[in-house]
Design a protein around this motif. Structure first.
Motif, PDB file in Angstrom:
ATOM      1  N   SER A  45       1.098  -1.095   0.006  1.00 52.46           N
ATOM      2  CA  SER A  45       0.092   0.054   0.009  1.00 52.46           C
ATOM      3  C   SER A  45       0.697   1.382  -0.010  1.00 52.46           C
ATOM      4  N   ASN A  46       0.266   2.304  -0.349  1.00 53.41           N
ATOM      5  CA  ASN A  46       1.058   3.642  -0.351  1.00 53.41           C
ATOM      6  C   ASN A  46       1.050   4.262   0.873  1.00 53.41           C
ATOM      7  N   LYS A  47       2.531   4.379   1.398  1.00 53.02           N
ATOM      8  CA  LYS A  47       2.447   5.094   2.682  1.00 53.02           C
ATOM      9  C   LYS A  47       3.044   6.558   2.673  1.00 53.02           C
ATOM     10  N   TRP A  48       3.842   6.726   1.815  1.00 49.24           N
ATOM     11  CA  TRP A  48       4.661   8.075   1.725  1.00 49.24           C
ATOM     12  C   TRP A  48       5.309   8.076   0.304  1.00 49.24           C
ATOM     13  N   ALA A  49       4.415   8.388  -0.789  1.00 51.81           N
ATOM     14  CA  ALA A  49       4.877   7.655  -2.150  1.00 51.81           C
ATOM     15  C   ALA A  49       6.018   8.821  -2.586  1.00 51.81           C
ATOM     16  N   HIS A  50       5.942  10.015  -2.263  1.00 53.02           N
ATOM     17  CA  HIS A  50       7.174  10.973  -2.705  1.00 53.02           C
ATOM     18  C   HIS A  50       8.407  10.803  -2.126  1.00 53.02           C
ATOM     19  N   LYS A  51       8.387  10.075  -0.792  1.00 50.92           N
ATOM     20  CA  LYS A  51       9.500   9.809  -0.027  1.00 50.92           C
ATOM     21  C   LYS A  51       9.918   8.278  -0.226  1.00 50.92           C
ATOM     22  N   GLY A  52       9.549   7.423  -1.356  1.00 44.80           N
ATOM     23  CA  GLY A  52      10.071   6.200  -1.587  1.00 44.80           C
ATOM     24  C   GLY A  52       9.222   5.088  -0.875  1.00 44.80           C
ATOM     25  N   LEU A  53       8.228   5.334  -0.088  1.00 46.35           N
ATOM     26  CA  LEU A  53       7.410   4.344   0.318  1.00 46.35           C
ATOM     27  C   LEU A  53       5.766   4.289  -0.356  1.00 46.35           C
ATOM     28  N   PHE A  54       5.954   3.856  -1.431  1.00 50.20           N
ATOM     29  CA  PHE A  54       4.655   3.581  -2.648  1.00 50.20           C
ATOM     30  C   PHE A  54       4.483   1.914  -2.701  1.00 50.20           C
ATOM     31  N   LEU A  58      10.423  -1.701  -2.655  1.00 52.08           N
ATOM     32  CA  LEU A  58      11.364  -2.884  -2.271  1.00 52.08           C
ATOM     33  C   LEU A  58      12.157  -2.542  -1.036  1.00 52.08           C
ATOM     34  N   GLY A  59      12.385  -3.555  -0.205  1.00 54.02           N
ATOM     35  CA  GLY A  59      13.216  -3.458   1.029  1.00 54.02           C
ATOM     36  C   GLY A  59      13.705  -4.662   1.562  1.00 54.02           C
ATOM     37  N   THR A  60      14.391  -4.753   2.529  1.00 48.58           N
ATOM     38  CA  THR A  60      14.836  -5.897   3.197  1.00 48.58           C
ATOM     39  C   THR A  60      14.383  -5.881   4.915  1.00 48.58           C
ATOM     40  N   VAL A  61      13.851  -6.915   5.187  1.00 53.04           N
ATOM     41  CA  VAL A  61      13.574  -6.962   6.766  1.00 53.04           C
ATOM     42  C   VAL A  61      14.692  -6.919   7.618  1.00 53.04           C
ATOM     43  N   PHE A  80       5.338  -3.460  14.923  1.00 58.80           N
ATOM     44  CA  PHE A  80       5.965  -2.876  13.438  1.00 58.80           C
ATOM     45  C   PHE A  80       6.945  -3.772  13.042  1.00 58.80           C
ATOM     46  N   VAL A  81       7.424  -3.690  11.822  1.00 59.84           N
ATOM     47  CA  VAL A  81       8.552  -4.275  11.092  1.00 59.84           C
ATOM     48  C   VAL A  81       9.425  -3.490  10.605  1.00 59.84           C
ATOM     49  N   ILE A  82      10.640  -3.683  10.985  1.00 58.64           N
ATOM     50  CA  ILE A  82      11.980  -2.429  10.698  1.00 58.64           C
ATOM     51  C   ILE A  82      12.401  -2.987   9.078  1.00 58.64           C
ATOM     52  N   VAL A  83      12.062  -2.269   8.207  1.00 59.41           N
ATOM     53  CA  VAL A  83      12.636  -2.586   6.867  1.00 59.41           C
ATOM     54  C   VAL A  83      13.473  -1.632   6.254  1.00 59.41           C
ATOM     55  N   SER A  84      14.720  -1.965   5.619  1.00 56.34           N
ATOM     56  CA  SER A  84      15.461  -0.984   5.080  1.00 56.34           C
ATOM     57  C   SER A  84      15.122  -0.924   3.478  1.00 56.34           C
ATOM     58  N   PHE A  85      14.332   0.171   3.153  1.00 57.01           N
ATOM     59  CA  PHE A  85      13.786   0.352   1.877  1.00 57.01           C
ATOM     60  C   PHE A  85      14.837   1.034   0.971  1.00 57.01           C
ATOM     61  N   ASP A  86      14.934   0.543  -0.193  1.00 57.67           N
ATOM     62  CA  ASP A  86      15.893   0.597  -1.217  1.00 57.67           C
ATOM     63  C   ASP A  86      15.744   2.324  -1.666  1.00 57.67           C
ATOM     64  N   ASN A  87      14.774   2.843  -1.690  1.00 56.02           N
ATOM     65  CA  ASN A  87      14.706   3.989  -2.314  1.00 56.02           C
ATOM     66  C   ASN A  87      13.995   5.028  -1.416  1.00 56.02           C
ATOM     67  N   TYR A  88      13.967   4.749   0.023  1.00 53.53           N
ATOM     68  CA  TYR A  88      13.762   5.687   0.844  1.00 53.53           C
ATOM     69  C   TYR A  88      14.574   7.002   1.086  1.00 53.53           C
ATOM     70  N   ARG A  96      22.132   6.321  12.008  1.00 52.32           N
ATOM     71  CA  ARG A  96      23.031   5.513  11.701  1.00 52.32           C
ATOM     72  C   ARG A  96      22.542   4.825  10.367  1.00 52.32           C
ATOM     73  N   ASN A  97      21.260   4.451  10.212  1.00 50.76           N
ATOM     74  CA  ASN A  97      20.728   3.661   9.024  1.00 50.76           C
ATOM     75  C   ASN A  97      19.598   4.418   8.306  1.00 50.76           C
ATOM     76  N   PRO A  98      19.835   5.770   7.907  1.00 53.33           N
ATOM     77  CA  PRO A  98      18.681   6.386   7.219  1.00 53.33           C
ATOM     78  C   PRO A  98      17.791   5.606   6.311  1.00 53.33           C
ATOM     79  N   THR A  99      17.834   4.322   5.883  1.00 58.68           N
ATOM     80  CA  THR A  99      16.760   3.863   5.022  1.00 58.68           C
ATOM     81  C   THR A  99      15.983   3.023   5.891  1.00 58.68           C
ATOM     82  N   TYR A 100      16.313   3.005   7.166  1.00 58.78           N
ATOM     83  CA  TYR A 100      15.291   1.769   8.186  1.00 58.78           C
ATOM     84  C   TYR A 100      14.167   2.690   8.275  1.00 58.78           C
ATOM     85  N   VAL A 101      12.821   2.046   8.441  1.00 61.77           N
ATOM     86  CA  VAL A 101      11.617   2.614   8.479  1.00 61.77           C
ATOM     87  C   VAL A 101      10.873   1.328   9.155  1.00 61.77           C
TER      88      VAL A 101
END
Length: 303
Positions: A45-54, A58-61, A80-88, A96-101
């Protein structure tokens, strides 16, 4: 960890318990997922599309966090599930890990009751396993050495697939941004199919159905061996149904364009611009825009 869905009543419900049949079967099936640390996943689902959460991001748990005392073994959902998104590219949850969401659970309310009350809601994990993607899911995504996904192993399916889905083969091939620059080992796309020889011929006359050529008796032994290694289906004169329908639709649009007078006077254009400016002064949120669209949609239906 395997997760499914949880149903619960809403504050508007007059029922004794939530009703499973108020949700579509495919909605319930798609809510089921299996997660693990290190798994490749995508958002559903779309969460924050223009920030990469569409939808499809894709990401890694990284981790799966539960409330104290809860456990997936008894059917509890994670907080919640912490995911490192490729394009966030949004604000950092972890400096320390800016792609973690942290991805919270998703809630979906269905409106199926006779009295138009939203009596049930469904909670689920808005993630799905994504070690492989369908062509529909990678539309608009670029794949290559400088992108989040460096390499694509592409299975084009059978020839009839393109006939039923005109244009999807091109969509898949065009995702690749590099063919290796004279080095095949650095290509962004590799093909995985049972008949690699067919790749050279299948993009030719793809609108027409094919059938296997069984006239090997009239060919030499060498030609028969080549056919066995690279069998090429024979073209027929029959187009695929989807191709025919697409042609009917594009012909209809072309004809309507010819019959449509889209010219307007200078005064009419000024009136439209003035109307837009007035609307922009009143529309301050997405909800205001939605109400305007709904109002004019109802007026159009009544007319």
């Amino acid at each position: 960890m395997e997760f499914s869905f949880q149903l619960e009543k809403t504050e508007w419900s007059k029922l004794d318990k939530p009703v499973k049949s108020h949700f579509k079967l495919n909605t319930l099936m798609e809510a089921k997922t299996v997660l693990a640390r290190g798994a490749r996943v995508s958002l559903t689902s779309n969460k924050w599309a223009h920030k990469g959460l569409f939808n499809g991001a894709l990401g890694t748990v990284i981790d799966i966090r539960f409330a104290k005392g809860s456990s997936p073994l008894v059917g509890d959902f994670p907080l919640f599930v912490i995911v490192s998104f490729d394009n966030y590219i949004g604000p950092a949850y972890d400096e320390r890990n800016p792609t973690y969401v942290p991805v919270p659970m998703q809630t979906l309310t269905e409106n199926k009751s006779k009295n138009n009350h939203r009596c049930c809601r469904m909670k689920y994990v808005p993630l799905e396993i994504a070690f492989a993607r369908t062509l529909h899911k990678v539309q608009g995504q670029s794949i290559g050495p400088t992108h989040a996904v460096p390499i694509m192993v592409f299975n084009p399916g059978k020839t009839s697939f393109e006939g039923r889905n005109p244009g999807l083969l091109y969509t898949g091939i065009s995702r690749a941004t590099s063919l290796g620059a004279n080095d095949v080992n650095r290509s962004a796309i590799y093909f995985n199919c049972s008949n690699k020889g067919e790749l050279y011929t299948r993009v030719r006359d793809i609108h027409y159905k094919r059938k296997r050529n069984n006239t090997n008796k009239q060919k030499s032994n060498e030609a028969q061996m080549l056919d066995q290694q690279y069998p090429e289906p024979m073209l027929t004169n029959e187009k695929y149904t989807k191709v025919k329908k697409r042609k009917y639709w594009t012909d209809y649009l072309d004809e309507q364009e010819k019959l449509t007078n889209i010219s307007s006077t200078v005064t009419a254009r000024k009136d439209i611009n003035n109307w837009l400016q007035r609307q922009q002064e009143h529309v301050t949120s997405e909800n205001d825009l939605y109400r305007i669209v709904q109002f004019h949609s109802k007026r159009y239906k009544r007319a």
